[in-house]
Design an enzyme around this catalytic site. Sequence first.
Site, short mmCIF file in Angstrom:
data_model
loop_
_atom_site.label_atom_id
_atom_site.label_comp_id
_atom_site.label_asym_id
_atom_site.label_seq_id
_atom_site.Cartn_x
_atom_site.Cartn_y
_atom_site.Cartn_z
CG HIS A 1 -1.94 1.08 1.26
ND1 HIS A 1 -3.13 0.97 1.96
CD2 HIS A 1 -1.96 2.32 0.71
CE1 HIS A 1 -3.82 2.08 1.83
NE2 HIS A 1 -3.11 2.94 1.09
CD GLU B 1 -7.56 6.60 4.62
OE1 GLU B 1 -8.12 6.57 3.51
OE2 GLU B 1 -6.47 7.19 4.83
CG ASP C 1 -1.62 5.72 2.67
OD1 ASP C 1 -1.86 5.50 1.47
OD2 ASP C 1 -2.46 6.20 3.46
CG ASP C 2 -0.08 8.94 0.50
OD1 ASP C 2 -0.01 8.85 -0.73
OD2 ASP C 2 -1.09 8.62 1.15
CG HIS D 1 -1.40 6.17 -2.70
ND1 HIS D 1 -2.57 5.99 -3.39
CD2 HIS D 1 -1.63 5.73 -1.43
CE1 HIS D 1 -3.47 5.46 -2.58
NE2 HIS D 1 -2.93 5.30 -1.38
N1 ADE Z 1 -4.62 8.69 -1.90
C1 ADE Z 1 -3.41 8.75 -1.39
N2 ADE Z 1 -3.40 8.38 -0.10
C2 ADE Z 1 -4.68 8.07 0.21
C3 ADE Z 1 -5.32 7.62 1.38
N3 ADE Z 1 -4.68 7.42 2.52
N4 ADE Z 1 -6.66 7.42 1.34
C4 ADE Z 1 -7.33 7.64 0.22
N5 ADE Z 1 -6.76 8.05 -0.92
C5 ADE Z 1 -5.45 8.28 -0.92
ZN ZN Z 2 -3.72 4.78 0.44
#
Ligand code: ADE
Ligand code: ZN
Length: 335
Positions: A16, A199, A277-278, A18
Amino acid sequence: MPHTELIRRLPKTELHVHIEGTFEPELMFEIAQRNGVRIPYADADEVRAAYAFHNLQSFLDIYYAGAAVLLHEQDFYDLTRAYLLRCREDNVVHTEIFFDPQTHTARGVAFETVLNGIVRACREAKENWGIGSKLIMCFLRHLPEESAFETLKTALPFKEQIIGVGLDSSEIGHPPSKFERVFAKARKAGFLTVAHAGEEGPPEYVYEALDLLKVARIDHGVRSEEDDALTARLVAEQMPLTVCPLSNLKLKVVNHLGEHNLRRMLRRGVLVTVNSDDPAYFGGYINQNFIELARELDLDTDEIRTLCKNSFKASFMDETEKSVWCRRVDAVQAV
Ligand code: ADE
Ligand code: ZN
């Protein structure tokens, strides 16, 4: 720090992440400058100072603005290469990367430009560092179903390079059911499916992702625990959750990591995994997520090992490869 060395040594997959969320401010400035795009901040430190989020939407607004700097194939290559270098540092031997085509095609950047840059960096990482990867194309759920259909159509000629489709962006008000027909078409075309659910959104969205989108994994899914029958189902089906602890902290899904439900779900038998995630926005790549979580939840070495094995089990690697890696996880000496 307890377990840090073990975490560093353990091989793992990331399921997971992005790619647009790995855009570090330094690289953002470099690419903005060569593309002649203005960033409304003086330097990388000022950009980082702006990363104070109060929920998912407040993050997404800044995340989409940052991605607007990416224009050329080389930009997507540089972005992906930088992330894969971090994978090498963190002993991530396989990664399944999300990308958001609509964020770029809406600005006039061709789908092929995005994909070719990412694929080139992934190919080189396999050749040079032995890191495997797969790509998952996400639909932005705040956009209409029609836009997702168009994106799917654009992706069809590149099917061999994309393992699956996912669903991301603003969750509340955009339930999985909105994309039931697009996902059915994607599955028919041979794509695997995953979706962000639970989430910020309620357990009902997780049920919809399972029953309507027929997902192979739930991204996040932390709110599933509010529904006991749903949690029991996740355990029975060994449905993976790709949990992102530092993301949950930064987006105020939890107030403290010590309150995170990952250990409870793990002990209940849910197939949970740890992911970043990010990472450029949330303060840490995958090992940092493991280290902070292990410290705040007092995870023991067996639990850390299980999380790494879960990452292989939940991946889209082939079954033989999965068991080879799980044995390698077991063979790493505790420190
Ligand atoms: N796009 C990037 N990170 C995200 C996240 N945590 N939840 C939903 N969309 C996303
Ligand atoms: Zn995500």
